[in-house]
Design an enzyme around this catalytic site. Structure first.
Site, PDB file in Angstrom:
ATOM      1  N   GLY A 106     -54.324  59.094  26.559  1.00 30.31           N
ATOM      2  CA  GLY A 106     -54.876  58.600  27.826  1.00 30.31           C
ATOM      3  C   GLY A 106     -56.325  58.171  27.641  1.00 30.31           C
ATOM      4  N   GLY A 107     -57.057  58.928  26.817  1.00 31.98           N
ATOM      5  CA  GLY A 107     -58.443  58.558  26.503  1.00 31.98           C
ATOM      6  C   GLY A 107     -58.490  57.222  25.808  1.00 31.98           C
ATOM      7  N   TRP A 113     -56.371  54.876  25.995  1.00 31.73           N
ATOM      8  CA  TRP A 113     -55.987  53.808  26.926  1.00 31.73           C
ATOM      9  C   TRP A 113     -57.229  53.254  27.647  1.00 31.73           C
ATOM     10  CZ3 TRP A 113     -56.514  53.489  32.314  1.00 31.73           C
ATOM     11  CH2 TRP A 113     -55.846  52.421  32.913  1.00 31.73           C
ATOM     12  N   HIS A 114     -58.199  54.133  27.904  1.00 32.63           N
ATOM     13  CA  HIS A 114     -59.385  53.693  28.638  1.00 32.63           C
ATOM     14  C   HIS A 114     -60.256  52.760  27.812  1.00 32.63           C
ATOM     15  CE1 HIS A 114     -58.371  56.975  31.405  1.00 32.63           C
ATOM     16  NE2 HIS A 114     -59.100  56.324  32.277  1.00 32.63           N
ATOM     17  N   GLY A 115     -60.162  52.809  26.510  1.00 35.88           N
ATOM     18  CA  GLY A 115     -60.976  51.901  25.719  1.00 35.88           C
ATOM     19  C   GLY A 115     -60.872  52.196  24.246  1.00 35.88           C
TER      20      GLY A 115
END
Lengths: 568, 447
Positions: free
Chosen positions: A345-346, A348-350
């Site tokens: 998920g981390g 996915w943010h960048g």
């Protein structure tokens, strides 16, 4: 007709923001629509069809391939070069199409839902195109799962008077959050400090970090509120995306209240397929191996990462065989799979090392909190005392700001733990431990909220430092920013300048405090004023909206806070 | 609720807002509070640039009859210890248009560069936060050292409160590490540009404008300061340590480490070579630059400039004068103050040429639009005028960037930060290279 019209409006909107990248939107729409038809056909013939699985795999590979190229090409190329010592280069500059992470996740959810037979495939490609490109949530969410939205495509327009009022409320509420809280705080303190932490004192760095916690919430949830309100005006219901996340008492609760649509997506399409709390799947092994390799490759700490990784793999093999307690086994599976979900998920943010750290810290925080709450009070107190003592010793031995920061926070947590431990001892002796008094409960809740807020805020040190950066230099720059901020915050403060700061930045401080107070208002109060607004006569609503816009405009045109140096 | 009602509702809002645009004249004061609302013209014709401010003719004139009696004679040093100035050499061929190019005022500096084989030529770069971390100075230093020899980062304060890109410093006092943010726990620091509590009355700040006072204890050796300075770039390597301190301070040097004991003032440390070019980076955070040099003891400055063979003084100020001041009269006053400073420096360093680097473009959010501060252009022009009148070279960073609004372009290109004032490191590198190239251009064959 409404859907077709809105689809073309959405595409035009996307063309205006991202130019010819609209072709990518069109491509994934077409690709997933066609593949979903094939999956449905294969599944209709044979519910266990392997061909359907192949189609699903192809779809996910196409979607993630596109996302990977635009978002992670630099990241993985740099990593490859670091690992192999090669000098592979890609094109000079990759421009990230707006909202690609959001609509890629939406199409994946559609194909996966068709595969799992949660929904029937959409027959008309224009309807499907509308689902993918619906403009209010196209570039910043909420991520709408096909299961939630597709059935709405076939319903006639209906909007009650009350819902109309609520729609207007959400739009104005979102606009106010975005302009008054987010933009004002960002321009006048946060961006400056994160750009040049060394120009500011420890207190200013800390204030900016906490203000960022509010800003990122106001910004993101403000967008979501506007999207929800706009969609509602057109007769569509988008899922709630934020539920006062800083009221959370644990990191787990925070992630249930923060970016809820992403959380649900990750849970449905990543955490559960990995095995959830039921098992360790082959996917768990693969993902964990990738995370370990990426971490070791990026840091060069092969030994330090591979030893715990090997231990974890060993535990994954041994624990299920020896652990007989089913509840504990579930907890083990759940922790493992949720950690992986958080790290991914981390990512996915960048595309930055700092986002991985951010995801990792959140994952560890959740696990530690879960385990902590299961511990006996005696153990909690002893552990906390030992940890605090070790950190104070490390601080005294090194005098490094990072240790100073850890030691200081540990001491505060220890004080809280000690008070609660003493309270527990006293109430246990009197055999009234189950009769919790209301006041002590409230204090405990506030304490838990504060701890969670501080924890989440400090993880943001890594999150904000990585945002809005050129992917080619993101890792280095983000790490430098985070390091400098820790050094400033963890260093000695000149407390005499704090009153000066408050006076000079009075509007910024006032906005931050007002924002937090509003955020922490009881849910019932918020519901009440929402309902009051939505029920007011239309003519009055017009004037209230106009008055709100005039207030918002004052912040749009507000003069900038002058640059003041407090540290020399 | 029927769609036409929704449409009517929205139309109602637009009508009320449009009516406000007509009724309110842009901004009104209600109960002492200013309320802004755009006029219809502003709504349909949003301006992206600040309006050009008209400057009265009298403000272009920097002459002041009261200043006619200003002392312009060089400071006379009584000490015998001064080293002779650089040997005389044939001046190099400097090709510039003497009527328009202010580099004509650098001819003595250009001549001194011919002597770098046998002696050291020092350049002191003073500035505000724009040159912190050795930014801009680094490029000037590297370019000059590459061509004329020399290495080392030059002057550093005892405690590096702002990390440098070229040298990493670590200070321990009595064994305890004092980090930058723990400066209060180290030796007492006094800054000529700092808040009042950090200033001293005797003006003894040294050439860096800052001084650290060591050991209040009367027992010698009871307080020991150890400074380790590790060069971070190839060009930062050096051959000699120099310690600028009172004679009561004792020191020993070992590799990258200096041990200091005793009681007294430390004005700076320097890593340098005995020949070639040495360029000092002296940032003064938040400093206007309008009064700072005249507060430093002139004898101390003159001694340093003479003994260290300072041949060029670079001043980079003006940025801190812009944000709070929208009146041309104020800017005029500042530029006159700058003239006082450069004249004072000229008295202290009669053998040195002076280069003034003007402020960069700077933007602010005004009425919801990012735009250049209105006074930058005037300050840039007036500084140039002042420099030409006082035989000082002038580099216009503002013009180099592209004039009004250029900071927005730099920001879009990732060269400058979100505050619209400071450069990012790559932006500073670009600006530094531009200054270095401009500086050496007249000495470049085929120029």
């Amino acid at each position: 007709m409404r859907n077709v019209y809105l689809m073309f409006v959405s595409w035009f909107f996307y063309y205006k923001t991202s130019g010819l990248f609209v072709a990518i939107l069109a491509f994934v729409t077409l690709s997933d629509w066609l593949i979903a038809q094939r999956i449905d056909k294969a599944k209709s013939n044979n519910p266990e069809s392997k061909i359907a699985k192949l189609w699903l795999t192809l779809s996910v590979m196409i979607d993630l391939g596109i996302l990977g190229y635009f978002k992670y090409a630099y990241f993985f190329t740099n990593m490859f070069n670091d690992l192999t010592g090669s000098h592979v280069t890609i094109v000079d500059k990759i421009i990230l199409p707006a909202g690609i992470s959001f609509y890629i996740f939406q199409v994946i959810s559609y194909t996966a839902d068709v595969y799992c037979r949660r929904i029937q495939p959409v027959k008309n490609i224009l309807d499907f195109g509308f689902y993918v490109s619906f403009f209010p949530q196209l570039v910043a969410g909420p991520i709408v799962r096909a299961e939630e939205f597709v059935p709405q495509l076939y319903k006639p327009f209906h909007l009650s008077r009350r819902m109309f009022g609520l729609a207007v409320f959400w739009i104005i509420n979102g606009l106010a959050k975005k302009i008054i809280l987010s933009n004002y705080l960002a321009v006048n303190i946060i961006d400056r400090v994160f750009d040049y932490p060394l120009l500011f004192s420890g207190f200013e760095n800390l204030f900016a970090l906490f203000a960022y916690s509010l800003q990122v919430y106001a910004d993101f949830s403000g967008y979501s509120d506007i999207a929800i309100g706009l969609a509602l005006l057109m007769g569509f219901y988008l899922p709630m995306n934020f539920n006062s996340p800083y009221k959370s008492q644990t990191p787990q609760e925070f992630w249930r209240r923060w970016h809820m649509s992403l959380g649900r997506w990750l849970k449905t399409y990543l955490y559960i397929p990995l095995g959830g709390n039921r098992k360790i799947s082959i996917g768990t092994y693969i993902m964990l191996t990738i995370i370990a390799l990426v971490s070791a490759g990026l840091t060069g700490w092969w030994l330090w990462i591979m030893i715990p990784f090997a231990a974890l793999i060993a535990a994954m093999i041994i624990v299920p065989r020896v652990m007989k307690n089913n509840t504990q086994l579930k907890l083990f599976y759940s922790n493992l799979n949720s950690f992986i979900t958080q790290v991914l998920g981390g990512l996915w943010h960048g595309a930055s090392w700092n986002f991985i750290i951010w995801g990792g810290i959140n994952g560890i925080g959740m696990i530690v909190n879960k385990i902590w709450r299961e511990l006996h009070w005696h153990v909690r107190f002893v552990l906390m005392t030992a940890l605090t003592g070790s950190l104070i010793y490390a601080d005294e031995a090194t005098h490094l700001p990072a240790w100073h920061l850890f030691a200081f926070w540990a001491l505060i947590v220890w004080i809280g733990t000690a008070i609660r431990y003493i309270y527990w001892l006293l109430t246990e002796d009197k055999e009234i431990k189950n009769q919790k008094s209301k006041i002590s409960n409230k204090i405990a809740q506030c304490w838990a909220i504060l701890q969670t807020f501080v924890f989440i805020t400090f993880t943001r040190l890594f999150f904000r430092s990585s945002s809005n950066l050129d992917p080619a230099t993101a890792n280095e720059q983000a790490w430098e920013t985070a390091k400098n901020m820790v050094n400033q915050i963890g260093g000695a403060w000149n407390s005499a300048m704090i009153p000066d700061f408050i006076v000079e930045y009075k509007w910024v401080v006032a906005m931050f405090i007002a924002g937090m107070i509003i955020h922490w208002l009881p849910t019932n109060w918020k519901r009440r004023y929402r309902l009051w607004f939505s029920a007011m006569p239309l003519w009055l609503m017009v004037f209230v909206v106009c008055a709100a816009l005039v207030v918002i405009y004052q912040f749009v045109t507000a003069d900038m806070q002058p640059f003041i140096y407090f540290q020399f | 609720m029927r769609p036409y009602k929704i449409l009517l509702f929205m139309t109602g809002i637009l009508v009320v807002l449009a009516a406000l645009c007509i009724v309110l004249p842009g901004r009104v004061t209600i109960g002492g509070t200013e309320v802004r609302w755009p006029t219809l013209t502003q709504v349909f014709d949003a301006q992206t640039a600040a309006k050009e401010v008209e400057i009265p003719d009298r403000l272009w004139n920097l002459d002041d009859p009261k200043e006619a009696a200003l002392d312009t004679t060089a400071i006379v040093l009584t000490t015998d210890s001064v080293t002779p100035s650089a040997p005389s050499v044939v001046p190099p061929k400097v090709v510039v248009d003497s009527t328009t190019d202010s580099r004509i005022f650098l001819s003595r500096f250009y001549a001194s560069l011919q002597t770098t084989d046998s002696c050291k030529v020092r350049i002191v770069h003073y500035g505000d936060s724009q040159i912190e971390e050795d930014r801009i100075t680094q490029q000037i230093r590297e370019t000059l050292q590459q061509r004329y020899g020399g290495s080392g980062v030059g002057l550093m304060p005892l405690l590096q409160t702002i990390p440098s890109l070229t040298v990493r410093q670590e200070l321990r006092m009595n064994g305890r590490l004092i980090s930058a943010s723990q400066a209060q726990q180290g030796p007492a620091r006094y800054l000529v540009y700092g808040p009042k509590s950090m200033q001293r009355t005797d003006g003894l700040y040294g050439a860096m404008g800052q001084v650290a006072i060591m050991a209040d204890s009367l027992v010698p050796g009871s307080e020991e300061v150890v400074v380790v300075c590790k060069p971070q770039t190839a060009s930062a390597h050096y051959s000699t340590w120099r310690i600028f301190a009172d004679s009561t301070i004792h020191y020993t040097v070992s590799g990258d480490t200096v041990h200091l004991t005793g009681r007294g003032a430390i004005y700076g440390l320097s890593q340098e070579t005995n020949t070639g070019v040495i360029v000092d980076n002296i940032p003064m955070r938040g400093c206007l630059g309008t009064t700072v040099f005249t507060k430093i003891d002139s004898t101390q400055l003159a001694t340093f400039y003479r003994e260290e063979n300072v041949r060029l003084i670079i001043l980079q100020y003006g940025g801190n004068a812009i944000p709070e001041n929208d009146k041309p009269e104020t800017i005029h006053g500042f530029v006159k103050s700058y003239r006082k400073q450069v004249r004072y420096l000229r008295r202290c360093a009669p053998h040195a040429d002076i280069l003034f680097i003007g402020p960069s473009d700077m933007v602010r959010l005004k009425d919801g639009i990012w735009q250049s501060y209105p006074m930058i252009s005037f300050m840039d022009k007036l500084l140039r005028k002042m420099c030409l009148e006082d035989n000082i070279a002038y580099f216009s960073l503002y013009q180099y960037m592209g004039g009004a609004g250029s900071m927005l372009r730099w920001r879009e290109q990732g060269l400058a930060g979100s505050d619209g004032i400071h450069f990012y490191r790559n932006g500073a590198r670009k600006a530094g290279n531009a200054v270095a190239t401009w500086l050496l251009e007249p000495l470049t064959p085929n120029h």
